[in-house]
Design an enzyme around this catalytic site. Structure first.
Site, PDB file in Angstrom:
ATOM      1  N   ASP A 139      16.021  27.817  84.647  1.00 23.55           N
ATOM      2  CA  ASP A 139      16.977  26.867  85.060  1.00 23.55           C
ATOM      3  C   ASP A 139      17.515  25.675  86.056  1.00 23.55           C
ATOM      4  O   ASP A 139      18.145  25.756  87.137  1.00 23.55           O
ATOM      5  CB  ASP A 139      18.512  27.276  84.678  1.00 23.55           C
ATOM      6  CG  ASP A 139      18.687  28.360  82.848  1.00 23.55           C
ATOM      7  OD1 ASP A 139      17.491  28.544  82.125  1.00 23.55           O
ATOM      8  OD2 ASP A 139      19.872  28.814  82.581  1.00 23.55           O
ATOM      9  N   LYS A 190      20.833  22.399  78.237  1.00 24.95           N
ATOM     10  CA  LYS A 190      22.035  23.568  78.827  1.00 24.95           C
ATOM     11  C   LYS A 190      22.459  22.203  78.658  1.00 24.95           C
ATOM     12  O   LYS A 190      22.505  21.457  79.376  1.00 24.95           O
ATOM     13  CB  LYS A 190      21.052  25.035  79.866  1.00 24.95           C
ATOM     14  CG  LYS A 190      22.200  25.582  80.175  1.00 24.95           C
ATOM     15  CD  LYS A 190      21.930  26.370  81.982  1.00 24.95           C
ATOM     16  CE  LYS A 190      22.678  27.077  82.150  1.00 24.95           C
ATOM     17  NZ  LYS A 190      22.592  27.765  83.124  1.00 24.95           N
ATOM     18  N   LYS A 242      21.755  26.448  75.028  1.00 21.56           N
ATOM     19  CA  LYS A 242      21.789  27.093  76.019  1.00 21.56           C
ATOM     20  C   LYS A 242      23.158  26.608  76.243  1.00 21.56           C
ATOM     21  O   LYS A 242      23.397  25.624  77.083  1.00 21.56           O
ATOM     22  CB  LYS A 242      21.156  27.259  76.983  1.00 21.56           C
ATOM     23  CG  LYS A 242      22.372  28.336  77.744  1.00 21.56           C
ATOM     24  CD  LYS A 242      21.252  29.280  79.595  1.00 21.56           C
ATOM     25  CE  LYS A 242      22.087  30.045  80.333  1.00 21.56           C
ATOM     26  NZ  LYS A 242      21.009  30.207  80.966  1.00 21.56           N
TER      27      LYS A 242
END
Length: 232
Positions: A93, A155, A184
């Site tokens: 991430d 995300k 996400k």
């Protein structure tokens, strides 16, 4: 209602706090394995430990890159990504270069993401936009750049920004990336109601430090299942 297995498979159970101890990470990984979460999400310093603890588990290890501000150079983020993969990460991430995005330096933003995607060598890369700092148009542009750079997910947030995930942002991100990428939702998702709202808006993964509590809420709604999973 979503099933227990479906929800568990969407959760990245997270502890990326600066003061997280080895004992904290051991508990995180135990919980992630017990509930069959998608990933345990940790900082780079805990990648090896988490990978060792989850070596025989179906739960993956997600490691944050360029966290939490995204101000490192593309080369530094790429090195961090390579090291995380070498230490057992299955997913990354990464935080975008937010200042570059807001300055209109789009080639730099895309190159920054692409550097991590290349270093990941096929492993899943999720791009953290930190939506609370972006305008509507900047959110759209960030999603487009992440897609063009070959990332697998966008995300919402680090959880350390001015705000976390919102239904509106998740819906917008899903509209921009379509079904070819994951979305996400992370930041401020602490209960089942919020998690389900994000999923309804288009989230395919949920990042949260309260995965156990969310699962226990769902289990309580299905009394026969309560005897199968006792609290840790």
């Amino acid at each position: 209602m979503i099933s227990i297995e479906e929800l568990a498979g969407m959760i990245d159970h997270t502890n990326v706090q600066r003061d997280a101890t080895e004992e904290d990470i051991e508990l995180l990984c135990h919980e992630a394995d017990y509930y069959d979460f998608s990933c345990a999400c940790v900082t780079p310093t805990h990648a090896s430990l988490a990978s060792e603890l989850l070596e025989t588990s179906d739960t993956g290890v997600c490691v944050v890159i360029g966290f939490p501000f995204g101000v490192q150079t593309p080369q530094a983020k790429a090195f961090e990504a390579e090291e995380a993969i070498a230490n057992g990460a299955s997913e990354l991430d990464m935080v975008i270069n937010i200042g570059a995005l807001k300055s209109g330096q789009y080639p730099l933003v895309q190159a920054d993401i692409a550097a991590v995607v290349g270093a990941a060598r096929g492993h899943v890369v999720k791009v953290i936009l930190e939506t609370g700092l972006l305008t509507h148009d900047e959110k759209i542009t960030a999603c487009q750049l992440a897609r063009e750079a070959g990332a697998h997910y966008v995300k919402t947030s680090t959880g350390f920004g001015v705000s976390g995930a919102t239904v509106e942002d998740v819906r917008l991100m899903r509209e921009v990336v379509g079904m070819e990428m994951g979305v996400k939702a992370a930041g401020g998702i602490r209960d089942l109601e919020t998690a389900l709202a994000m999923i309804e808006a288009g989230a395919s993964k949920i990042g949260t430090s309260t995965g156990v509590q969310i699962m226990e809420e769902l289990l309580k709604q299905d009394e026969p299942e309560n005897d199968l999973l006792s609290p840790i």
